[in-house]
Design an enzyme around this catalytic site. Structure first.
Site, PDB file in Angstrom:
ATOM      1  N   ARG A  51      25.722  -6.397  11.445  1.00 29.88           N
ATOM      2  CA  ARG A  51      25.275  -6.355  10.044  1.00 29.88           C
ATOM      3  C   ARG A  51      26.360  -5.701   9.201  1.00 29.88           C
ATOM      4  O   ARG A  51      27.320  -5.159   9.739  1.00 29.88           O
ATOM      5  CB  ARG A  51      23.953  -5.586   9.925  1.00 29.88           C
ATOM      6  CG  ARG A  51      23.988  -4.300  10.718  1.00 29.88           C
ATOM      7  CD  ARG A  51      23.270  -3.167  10.123  1.00 29.88           C
ATOM      8  NE  ARG A  51      23.753  -2.823   8.818  1.00 29.88           N
ATOM      9  CZ  ARG A  51      24.864  -2.112   8.609  1.00 29.88           C
ATOM     10  NH1 ARG A  51      25.619  -1.675   9.596  1.00 29.88           N
ATOM     11  NH2 ARG A  51      25.236  -1.828   7.367  1.00 29.88           N
ATOM     12  N   GLY A  52      26.135  -5.743   7.859  1.00 30.30           N
ATOM     13  CA  GLY A  52      27.163  -5.264   6.945  1.00 30.30           C
ATOM     14  C   GLY A  52      28.040  -6.456   6.590  1.00 30.30           C
ATOM     15  O   GLY A  52      28.469  -7.204   7.485  1.00 30.30           O
ATOM     16  N   ARG A  94      21.569 -15.550   7.136  1.00 32.81           N
ATOM     17  CA  ARG A  94      21.233 -14.568   6.093  1.00 32.81           C
ATOM     18  C   ARG A  94      21.835 -15.044   4.768  1.00 32.81           C
ATOM     19  O   ARG A  94      22.968 -15.536   4.756  1.00 32.81           O
ATOM     20  CB  ARG A  94      21.780 -13.168   6.433  1.00 32.81           C
ATOM     21  CG  ARG A  94      21.118 -12.520   7.638  1.00 32.81           C
ATOM     22  CD  ARG A  94      21.529 -11.058   7.779  1.00 32.81           C
ATOM     23  NE  ARG A  94      20.831 -10.198   6.825  1.00 32.81           N
ATOM     24  CZ  ARG A  94      21.110  -8.899   6.665  1.00 32.81           C
ATOM     25  NH1 ARG A  94      22.072  -8.330   7.368  1.00 32.81           N
ATOM     26  NH2 ARG A  94      20.425  -8.169   5.794  1.00 32.81           N
ATOM     27  N   ASP A 242      27.336  -6.328  -0.833  1.00 31.28           N
ATOM     28  CA  ASP A 242      27.117  -7.582  -0.098  1.00 31.28           C
ATOM     29  C   ASP A 242      27.613  -8.783  -0.885  1.00 31.28           C
ATOM     30  O   ASP A 242      27.995  -9.795  -0.307  1.00 31.28           O
ATOM     31  CB  ASP A 242      25.637  -7.738   0.245  1.00 31.28           C
ATOM     32  CG  ASP A 242      25.276  -6.795   1.365  1.00 31.28           C
ATOM     33  OD1 ASP A 242      24.948  -5.633   1.066  1.00 31.28           O
ATOM     34  OD2 ASP A 242      25.392  -7.208   2.532  1.00 31.28           O
ATOM     35  N   LYS A 253      22.449  -2.993  -0.465  1.00 31.47           N
ATOM     36  CA  LYS A 253      21.172  -2.669   0.186  1.00 31.47           C
ATOM     37  C   LYS A 253      20.137  -2.162  -0.810  1.00 31.47           C
ATOM     38  O   LYS A 253      20.451  -1.388  -1.718  1.00 31.47           O
ATOM     39  CB  LYS A 253      21.447  -1.617   1.274  1.00 31.47           C
ATOM     40  CG  LYS A 253      20.260  -1.092   2.033  1.00 31.47           C
ATOM     41  CD  LYS A 253      19.396  -2.159   2.642  1.00 31.47           C
ATOM     42  CE  LYS A 253      20.129  -3.103   3.545  1.00 31.47           C
ATOM     43  NZ  LYS A 253      19.324  -4.343   3.854  1.00 31.47           N
TER      44      LYS A 253
HETATM   45  O1  MRU Z   1      21.049  -5.428   5.731  1.00 32.50           O
HETATM   46  P1  MRU Z   1      22.388  -4.849   6.045  1.00 32.50           P
HETATM   47  O2  MRU Z   1      22.334  -3.666   6.944  1.00 32.50           O
HETATM   48  O3  MRU Z   1      23.359  -5.907   6.523  1.00 32.50           O
HETATM   49  O4  MRU Z   1      22.940  -4.342   4.638  1.00 32.50           O
HETATM   50  C1  MRU Z   1      24.255  -3.830   4.583  1.00 32.50           C
HETATM   51  C2  MRU Z   1      24.627  -3.288   3.266  1.00 32.50           C
HETATM   52  O5  MRU Z   1      23.901  -3.382   2.306  1.00 32.50           O
HETATM   53  C3  MRU Z   1      26.008  -2.692   3.153  1.00 32.50           C
HETATM   54  O6  MRU Z   1      26.011  -1.651   2.228  1.00 32.50           O
HETATM   55  C4  MRU Z   1      26.986  -3.776   2.684  1.00 32.50           C
HETATM   56  O7  MRU Z   1      26.919  -4.916   3.498  1.00 32.50           O
HETATM   57  C5  MRU Z   1      28.371  -3.290   2.661  1.00 32.50           C
HETATM   58  S1  MRU Z   1      29.017  -3.085   4.272  1.00 32.50           S
HETATM   59  C6  MRU Z   1      30.634  -2.654   4.190  1.00 32.50           C
END
Ligand code: MRU
Length: 360
Positions: A51-52, A94, A242, A253
């Site tokens: 994730r991320g 996603r 994202d 997030k």
């Molecule tokens: O749902 P997730 O855990 O994939 O969400 C991740 C985030 O919102 C991070 O802050 C974002 O992807 C930046 S990661 C460098």
């Protein structure tokens, strides 16, 4: 992140596998899983084992290799059709993190441009491209850290939301790269990490990474951020992204928007740290960004036991959009865009020779 631990990497040659940390098990267990087909990768992305945004981009590129290396296509056109089928499939995992689509587009573009290659050579060419995406992600983290750490002074305390660290990239993060780089520059800093409900990426992942790095980290519930700001404990806020629209509106997030409103109220600079691959210049503003809605069980169970009466209704948007007016600056691998808006972002891309590549 312990140096020896890699969030995601490829093992072996074209017939190897993608090894990644199953982040759903952290911090209790740091266990790796090997993906050998694209269905495994789709599932890993969907259930947040990986994730991320940047890590999802890398995972997508490796997922393409897992999907096409066994293609029985006899000619180029048939192979490109198989490739499209794989990228369409991975694209359905996603919707919000644009790095996923950026990586899939890049793989498609490379294959279409290599008109002189036969099927076997195309597979090898795509394999090289997936490894290039991984390598570039690592360089990108270091550049973000270099630029971003200039915004954090010795002795300052920052707040962050979710996890934008090594676990969200192929190296040491985006927003967290700022903290790691500040530490490398000999600065003593402290970080408040929002817990980040419903899946606690802040308390499970960010706290784990910062603690491992010896950075002073304090976890708070999301609802405490305002109080901590009011007490004057926070000098700066750094978050990842994202997807960033052309005008600088930033999806991150869920809960990030609330933090940005609180930051504005308390006069605290709010910084977004993200690579240029996280910009979506085709989306004019945040309204065009698709927000993923995830399963209700993340709210009433998360990764543990039921915490809500049976039968209660839930709404679980996984991301929100922070308006660009709340953003003091966006840090990219190319530098810092202060008070971002459409024209400054376009200038940043133009000055760094990125516009043609973005197709804008
Ligand atoms: O749902 P997730 O855990 O994939 O969400 C991740 C985030 O919102 C991070 O802050 C974002 O992807 C930046 S990661 C460098």
């Amino acid at each position: 992140m312990p140096e020896s631990t890699k969030t995601i990497h490829w093992v072996g040659d074209l017939d190897g596998c993608c090894r990644l940390i199953d982040q759903t098990l952290l911090p209790g267990e740091c266990k790796e899983i090997d993906c050998t087909d694209s269905a495994c990768m789709w599932d890993a992305i969907k259930r947040l084992a990986v994730r991320g945004a940047p890590a999802i981009g890398v995972a997508a590129a490796f997922g393409v290799i897992l999907g096409i290396r066994g293609s029985k296509a006899g000619d180029r056109d048939a192979f490109l059709a198989d490739l499209k089928q794989t990228t369409d499939y991975l694209a359905s995992s996603r919707p919000t993190a644009v790095n996923l689509f950026w990586a899939l587009d890049r793989m498609n573009r490379v294959a279409h441009a290599a008109t002189d290659l036969d099927v076997a050579a195309l597979k090898q060419r795509l394999f090289e491209e997936s490894k290039a995406i991984w390598d570039e992600d690592r360089e990108m983290c270091r550049a973000l850290g270099r630029h971003g750490q200039t915004l954090l002074a010795d002795g300052e305390t920052a707040l962050t939301h979710c996890n934008a660290g090594g676990l969200a990239t192929a190296d040491y993060g985006t927003a967290l790269a700022v903290f790691f780089a500040a530490q490398e520059h000999g600065k003593t800093i402290a970080v408040f990490a929002d817990e980040t409900r419903p899946l606690n990426q802040g308390s499970r992942l960010t706290a784990w990474e910062l603690q491992n790095a010896g950075i002073d980290v304090t976890v708070i519930c999301d609802s405490m951020a305002g109080q901590v700001m009011k007490e004057g404990r926070i000098h700066k806020i750094f978050v990842g992204a994202d997807r960033i629209a052309a005008n600088g509106d930033t999806a991150n997030k869920i809960g990030t928007y609330s933090v940005s409103v609180l930051a504005k109220e308390h006069g605290i600079p709010f910084y977004v740290v993200a690579p240029t691959s996280t910009f979506d210049l085709k989306s004019p503003d945040g309204d065009a960004i698709p927000i993923e809605e995830r399963d209700a069980s993340e709210i009433n169970r998360g990764f543990s036991e039921l915490n809500t009466p049976e039968g209660v209704a839930f709404y679980n948007p996984a991301f929100d959009v922070t308006p660009h007016e709340h953003v003091a600056a966006i840090v990219t691998e190319c530098g810092i865009i202060e008070r971002p808006d459409t024209s400054k972002i376009l200038d940043h891309f133009r000055e760094n020779g990125l516009l043609a590549e973005e197709g804008s």
